[in-house]
Scaffold this motif. Structure first.
Motif, PDB file in Angstrom:
ATOM      1  N   GLU A 188       0.924  -1.178  -0.100  1.00 22.76           N
ATOM      2  CA  GLU A 188       0.341   0.078   0.198  1.00 22.76           C
ATOM      3  C   GLU A 188       0.905   1.402   0.083  1.00 22.76           C
ATOM      4  O   GLU A 188       0.767   1.816  -0.915  1.00 22.76           O
ATOM      5  CB  GLU A 188      -0.715  -0.234   0.775  1.00 22.76           C
ATOM      6  CG  GLU A 188      -1.672   1.107   0.879  1.00 22.76           C
ATOM      7  CD  GLU A 188      -2.666   1.027   2.564  1.00 22.76           C
ATOM      8  OE1 GLU A 188      -2.860  -0.014   2.986  1.00 22.76           O
ATOM      9  OE2 GLU A 188      -3.841   2.038   2.564  1.00 22.76           O
ATOM     10  N   ALA A 189       1.902   1.186   1.108  1.00 24.88           N
ATOM     11  CA  ALA A 189       2.980   1.931   0.278  1.00 24.88           C
ATOM     12  C   ALA A 189       3.684   2.594  -0.224  1.00 24.88           C
ATOM     13  O   ALA A 189       3.626   3.546  -1.045  1.00 24.88           O
ATOM     14  CB  ALA A 189       4.125   2.053   1.820  1.00 24.88           C
ATOM     15  N   LEU A 190       4.344   1.523  -0.925  1.00 21.22           N
ATOM     16  CA  LEU A 190       4.554   1.258  -2.651  1.00 21.22           C
ATOM     17  C   LEU A 190       3.093   2.660  -3.327  1.00 21.22           C
ATOM     18  O   LEU A 190       3.688   2.917  -4.157  1.00 21.22           O
ATOM     19  CB  LEU A 190       4.516   0.274  -2.977  1.00 21.22           C
ATOM     20  CG  LEU A 190       5.091  -0.206  -4.139  1.00 21.22           C
ATOM     21  CD1 LEU A 190       7.111   0.700  -3.924  1.00 21.22           C
ATOM     22  CD2 LEU A 190       5.968  -1.301  -4.862  1.00 21.22           C
ATOM     23  N   VAL A 191       1.996   1.702  -3.149  1.00 23.84           N
ATOM     24  CA  VAL A 191       1.165   2.366  -4.420  1.00 23.84           C
ATOM     25  C   VAL A 191       1.541   3.673  -3.853  1.00 23.84           C
ATOM     26  O   VAL A 191       0.877   4.498  -5.026  1.00 23.84           O
ATOM     27  CB  VAL A 191       0.353   1.205  -3.867  1.00 23.84           C
ATOM     28  CG1 VAL A 191      -0.720   2.351  -4.880  1.00 23.84           C
ATOM     29  CG2 VAL A 191       0.329   0.138  -4.896  1.00 23.84           C
ATOM     30  N   GLU A 192       0.960   4.468  -2.745  1.00 24.79           N
ATOM     31  CA  GLU A 192       0.860   5.363  -2.366  1.00 24.79           C
ATOM     32  C   GLU A 192       1.733   6.320  -3.458  1.00 24.79           C
ATOM     33  O   GLU A 192       2.386   7.264  -3.769  1.00 24.79           O
ATOM     34  CB  GLU A 192       0.527   5.943  -0.835  1.00 24.79           C
ATOM     35  CG  GLU A 192      -0.367   5.932  -0.667  1.00 24.79           C
ATOM     36  CD  GLU A 192      -0.897   6.166   0.754  1.00 24.79           C
ATOM     37  OE1 GLU A 192      -0.438   6.814   1.706  1.00 24.79           O
ATOM     38  OE2 GLU A 192      -1.545   5.379   1.229  1.00 24.79           O
ATOM     39  N   ALA A 210       9.111  -2.685 -14.592  1.00 27.02           N
ATOM     40  CA  ALA A 210       8.674  -2.291 -14.410  1.00 27.02           C
ATOM     41  C   ALA A 210       7.682  -1.835 -12.829  1.00 27.02           C
ATOM     42  O   ALA A 210       6.493  -1.517 -12.910  1.00 27.02           O
ATOM     43  CB  ALA A 210       9.579  -3.445 -12.734  1.00 27.02           C
ATOM     44  N   ILE A 211       8.781  -0.610 -13.174  1.00 28.37           N
ATOM     45  CA  ILE A 211       7.894   0.501 -12.563  1.00 28.37           C
ATOM     46  C   ILE A 211       7.388   1.547 -13.521  1.00 28.37           C
ATOM     47  O   ILE A 211       6.446   2.056 -13.300  1.00 28.37           O
ATOM     48  CB  ILE A 211       9.339   1.465 -11.296  1.00 28.37           C
ATOM     49  CG1 ILE A 211       9.996   0.656 -10.395  1.00 28.37           C
ATOM     50  CG2 ILE A 211       8.499   3.082 -11.567  1.00 28.37           C
ATOM     51  CD1 ILE A 211      11.062   1.912 -10.464  1.00 28.37           C
ATOM     52  N   ASN A 212       7.778   1.466 -14.695  1.00 24.13           N
ATOM     53  CA  ASN A 212       6.632   2.323 -15.768  1.00 24.13           C
ATOM     54  C   ASN A 212       5.918   1.632 -15.773  1.00 24.13           C
ATOM     55  O   ASN A 212       5.033   2.575 -16.034  1.00 24.13           O
ATOM     56  CB  ASN A 212       8.196   2.476 -16.775  1.00 24.13           C
ATOM     57  CG  ASN A 212       9.103   3.222 -16.669  1.00 24.13           C
ATOM     58  OD1 ASN A 212       9.335   4.641 -15.899  1.00 24.13           O
ATOM     59  ND2 ASN A 212      10.245   3.021 -17.282  1.00 24.13           N
ATOM     60  N   ARG A 213       6.265   0.297 -15.785  1.00 27.43           N
ATOM     61  CA  ARG A 213       4.454  -0.528 -16.152  1.00 27.43           C
ATOM     62  C   ARG A 213       3.649  -0.045 -15.734  1.00 27.43           C
ATOM     63  O   ARG A 213       2.492  -0.042 -15.233  1.00 27.43           O
ATOM     64  CB  ARG A 213       5.099  -1.805 -16.532  1.00 27.43           C
ATOM     65  CG  ARG A 213       3.718  -2.395 -17.496  1.00 27.43           C
ATOM     66  CD  ARG A 213       4.093  -3.678 -17.569  1.00 27.43           C
ATOM     67  NE  ARG A 213       5.203  -3.981 -18.699  1.00 27.43           N
ATOM     68  CZ  ARG A 213       5.506  -5.177 -18.661  1.00 27.43           C
ATOM     69  NH1 ARG A 213       5.021  -6.740 -17.835  1.00 27.43           N
ATOM     70  NH2 ARG A 213       7.281  -5.767 -19.191  1.00 27.43           N
ATOM     71  N   THR A 214       3.879  -0.836 -13.970  1.00 29.77           N
ATOM     72  CA  THR A 214       3.086  -0.442 -12.842  1.00 29.77           C
ATOM     73  C   THR A 214       2.708   0.966 -13.111  1.00 29.77           C
ATOM     74  O   THR A 214       1.774   1.317 -12.396  1.00 29.77           O
ATOM     75  CB  THR A 214       3.935  -0.829 -11.150  1.00 29.77           C
ATOM     76  OG1 THR A 214       4.934  -1.592 -11.464  1.00 29.77           O
ATOM     77  CG2 THR A 214       3.130  -1.192 -10.250  1.00 29.77           C
ATOM     78  N   ALA A 215       3.430   1.647 -12.499  1.00 30.56           N
ATOM     79  CA  ALA A 215       3.269   3.310 -12.831  1.00 30.56           C
ATOM     80  C   ALA A 215       1.397   3.638 -14.080  1.00 30.56           C
ATOM     81  O   ALA A 215       0.772   4.289 -13.295  1.00 30.56           O
ATOM     82  CB  ALA A 215       4.365   4.399 -12.767  1.00 30.56           C
TER      83      ALA A 215
END
Lengths: 381, 416
Positions: B89-93, B121-126
């Motif tokens: 949750e913290a990561l998503v925030e 990983a970061i770009n796609r997740t974002a």
């Protein structure tokens, strides 16, 4: 002194000179030019006997060091031959001549200790370690520096460095040692001490030494014979007393010791003496040494200490007597230097001992001076 | 002496030391005023950049500033299994905030240096954050497989510190395993260490070449009559009046396969037209051009030492019976060692930091580590790595300097 005159004469080697066996080292008709325009050494002839101490004396630029460098092999004569023990050595490189040399700035190798410096000439001669050690120790003892073998040259005083340089030039037992103004960098007291030291070593080892200096006192104290150089030519070659007492030309008289000069013209020959009419009008009786006939120009040379101050005493009689005016009196402790004007010379120097009976003179005072014609040498103009 | 018992005073009773300090304060202040422009310039253009470079080589702000909540949430993580929901949750925030501020790129690059695949990983997740619903743990694991790997989380935790040694490690072709052990990079990714060695041995070779070529010239300079030595000195200094770029490119004109030297050799029949020598854009080109360019820096210190060796030393050695070569080896050469050391250290230090010449004539095989510093500065934009390589180079130079100062003394370096 017969051979000195012969050596100086222009006759080439051979006839009339001392036999080849007599001459340990010999320069014959040596000339040297660096630029092909000017001769630095004009015609140098010199025979040196084994064990002799010969000094080449002259002002700087007179060619004396060049002669020494030619003997050492660092310069080649433009003309003439140099012989060592009867053999011509012009083709021999310096390291094969076996001549010891002491340089003006000592030239001690700064990166080696004193003992290593002394060992260098022995190592290049492939002596054994034990021999080297023993000879180095002996050489250090000779110059009284036994304790200093492990020091670097920079840790020694000037006098000590000088003695190391001397020991290094002698350690491989050369028969001939050359010295190029070795005491030039030392102060006066040390210089005198070293003069005696070199003399002592010369006497005890019996090596032949050729010494170059511009200091006449040094030359007079140390040498058996002195060659006075000027302008690439030997002016006179003689023993110290001979040079001082009987200079043969005006340059030698001027260069060796102090000297009063009077200029004039020969007016009459009187048997052994001659009468000289000075430019001031006075007439002086002098001993003709290097003058031509009546009418030729001459320089009279007179040592200050041979001029006496007369005090009206009938016992003192000289064939030359004049009235002089005192210009200046300089107090020098053991003696007084008095500058007077006499016979038209404003800078005529008298030396009088600081002893009882010699009254104080004041500038402007008139005094009587006199000298013997035997002490007054008529030389070339 | 009674100094300690009764300190010396001036006539009016002021202690002598105080009085002296007062007297020299004014002149000291004046001297400082005169050098202050230079000091200021050095501070701005030299000292500050060096500290900036040193700090950048260990700085690691990306994770701690971009993922502050995640880092806090990871504090109690046991490192044995994937973290729990609060961490995700913290990561998503954090990622949402980062995407809004448009600064996720730096974080993505930083993590990608350490672990490939992290950028995507970061770009796609974002990109998928907007539609993401709790529970975030499952959503994230769906979004990219990297989030389901334990090593990813170990990496994030490790890089949360504001300082890192990973730049230095990768400058030496090493990296940290997820468990914090130092290992060599795979063979096909090792470039820097071999480049360091190449830089060092080629600089050593260049130093040797300048010594071999420069020693006789310095000897002539110190021993010729003044008229000739002045002319020679002008020839030695002439390169300084010509642009470095011109000198370097001239070598290209001379050494290239259609260049002057090859043409001449073909014309003379020494080599066949189709077998022209390859002398540029390789190690030969770098060594030749750098030897030429750095030669004056060897000649001048050698000359300044040789000038102080009086010719009478060699004469004395000869008169003592030494053959010329022996005299040179035993007397002259040892006295020139300070000059050799001074010239050697100067050329070597200049050489390992040289950039423009290897870049122009070195090709691929004759390149120096400096060219990789430039590459990381300008192309890969990995400034941390560039700073780390540069710092290692600085460290090597300082070590050489200290050793030299200890053995020879830095005051021996004189240029004339």
């Amino acid at each position: 002194m017969t051979d000195t005159l012969e050596a100086q004469s222009a006759t080439p080697a051979g006839a009339g000179q001392a036999g080849v066996d007599d001459a340990f080292a010999r320069f014959t008709n040596v000339q040297k030019s660096y630029d092909g325009v000017e001769l630095v050494v004009k015609d140098f002839n010199l025979d040196i006997r084994k064990g002799e101490f010969v000094t080449l004396l002259g002002p700087s630029g007179s060619g004396k060091t060049t002669c020494l460098m030619m003997m050492a092999g660092f310069e080649t004569p433009t003309h003439g031959e140099i012989l060592l023990k009867g053999e011509p050595i012009s083709g021999l490189p310096p390291h094969k001549r076996g001549i010891g040399m002491v340089f003006q700035n000592y030239a001690l190798f700064p990166h080696m200790t004193v003992a290593e410096n002394l060992a260098f000439p022995l190592e290049v001669r492939h002596l054994s370690k034990a021999q080297i050690k023993e000879k180095v120790a002996r050489a250090l003892a000779m110059v009284r520096l036994e304790e200093f073998g492990d020091r670097r040259p920079a840790q020694l005083s000037g006098g000590q460095q000088q003695r190391v340089a001397l020991a290094r030039a002698l350690v491989f037992e050369p028969e001939l040692v050359l010295m190029d103004e070795p005491l030039g960098a030392l102060d006066k007291n040390l210089r005198e001490e070293m003069q005696y030291e070199i003399k002592r070593i010369h006497a005890s080892l019996g090596v032949t030494m050729i010494y170059v200096t511009h200091d006449q006192t040094e030359a007079l104290t140390m040498s058996d014979r002195i060659a006075v150089f000027n302008d690439g030519v030997v002016q006179q070659l003689a023993s110290p007393d001979e040079l001082y007492e009987r200079p043969e030309n005006a340059f030698v008289a001027y260069f060796i010791g102090e000297n009063n000069r009077l200029l004039g013209e020969v007016s009459e020959r009187l048997g052994d003496d001659c009468r000289v009419q000075l430019d001031s009008g006075d007439t002086v009786i002098a001993k003709p040494v290097a003058v031509g006939g009546v009418g030729s120009r001459t320089t009279l040379s007179l040592r200050p200490e041979r001029v006496s101050i007369l005090r009206g005493d009938a016992a003192e009689q000289f064939d030359n007597q004049f009235t002089a005016t005192v210009q200046e009196v300089i107090y020098l402790g053991d003696h007084l230097r008095t500058r007077v004007s006499v016979c038209g010379n404003e800078d005529f120097i008298l030396k009088t001992p600081n002893a009882q009976g010699f009254g104080v003179m004041r500038p402007g005072q008139q005094i009587q001076v006199g000298w013997s014609s035997a002490d007054c040498r008529a030389l070339d103009a | 002496m009674s100094d300690s018992a009764a300190p010396l005073t001036t006539a009016d009773g002021v202690p002598l030391k105080v009085s002296l300090r007062r007297a020299v304060r004014r002149s000291k202040f004046k001297a400082l005023l005169l050098v202050s422009p230079l000091l200021l310039f050095l501070g701005i253009a030299f000292v500050i950049p060096i500290f900036e470079m040193l700090s950048r080589s260990v700085a690691n702000p990306e994770v701690s500033t971009s993922l502050p909540r995640t880092v806090a949430a990871l504090e109690n993580w046991d490192r044995q299994a994937l973290p729990d929901e609060p961490v995700f949750e913290a990561l998503v925030e954090d990622l949402r905030e980062g995407q809004a501020a448009r600064n996720l790129g730096l974080l993505a690059s930083r993590l990608n240096y350490e672990r490939s695949g992290m950028r995507s990983a970061i770009n796609r997740t974002a990109r998928g954050l907007g539609s993401m619903e709790p529970p975030y743990r499952e959503a994230m694991l769906d979004a990219h497989a990297r989030w389901g790997e334990l090593d990813t989380w170990k990496l994030i935790e490790r890089e949360s510190s504001p300082y890192t040694m990973t730049y230095y490690l990768s400058a030496l072709d090493r990296h940290l395993t997820p468990d914090g052990e130092i290992t060599m990079a795979p063979d096909n990714q090792q470039i820097h260490v071999s480049l360091f060695w190449r830089t060092f041995w080629m600089s050593g070779l260049i130093t040797l070449m300048t010594l071999l070529l420069g020693y006789p010239i310095a000897f002539l300079l110190a021993n010729l009559p003044l008229r000739h030595s002045n002319l020679l000195m002008i020839l030695v200094l002439l390169p300084f009046w010509t642009s470095l770029l011109v000198r370097t490119t001239t070598w290209i004109a001379i050494l290239q396969s259609q260049g002057v030297l090859n043409d001449m050799m073909v014309f003379l029949g020494v080599i066949a037209d189709e077998a022209r020598w390859q002398m540029i854009h390789n190690k030969i080109g770098t060594v030749v051009a750098m030897t030429h360019i750095l030669l004056p820096f060897m000649i001048l210190p050698l000359y300044s030492v040789m000038k102080t060796i009086p010719p009478s030393y060699m004469r004395a050695a000869r008169s003592l019976g030494g053959r010329p070569f022996l005299c040179f080896r035993r007397v002259y050469f040892p006295l020139t060692i300070p000059g050799i050391a001074a010239g050697g250290i100067l050329v070597f230090i200049l050489s390992i930091g040289y950039y423009i010449t290897p870049a122009l004539v070195g090709g691929q095989s004759g390149r120096f580590i400096t060219n990789y510093i430039a590459y990381h500065m300008q192309t890969s934009l990995n400034w941390g790595l560039a700073a780390a390589i540069a710092s290692i180079l600085l460290f090597v130079v300082v070590v050489f300097y200290l050793v030299f100062n200890r053995l020879v003394g830095v005051d021996k370096v004189k240029l004339g």
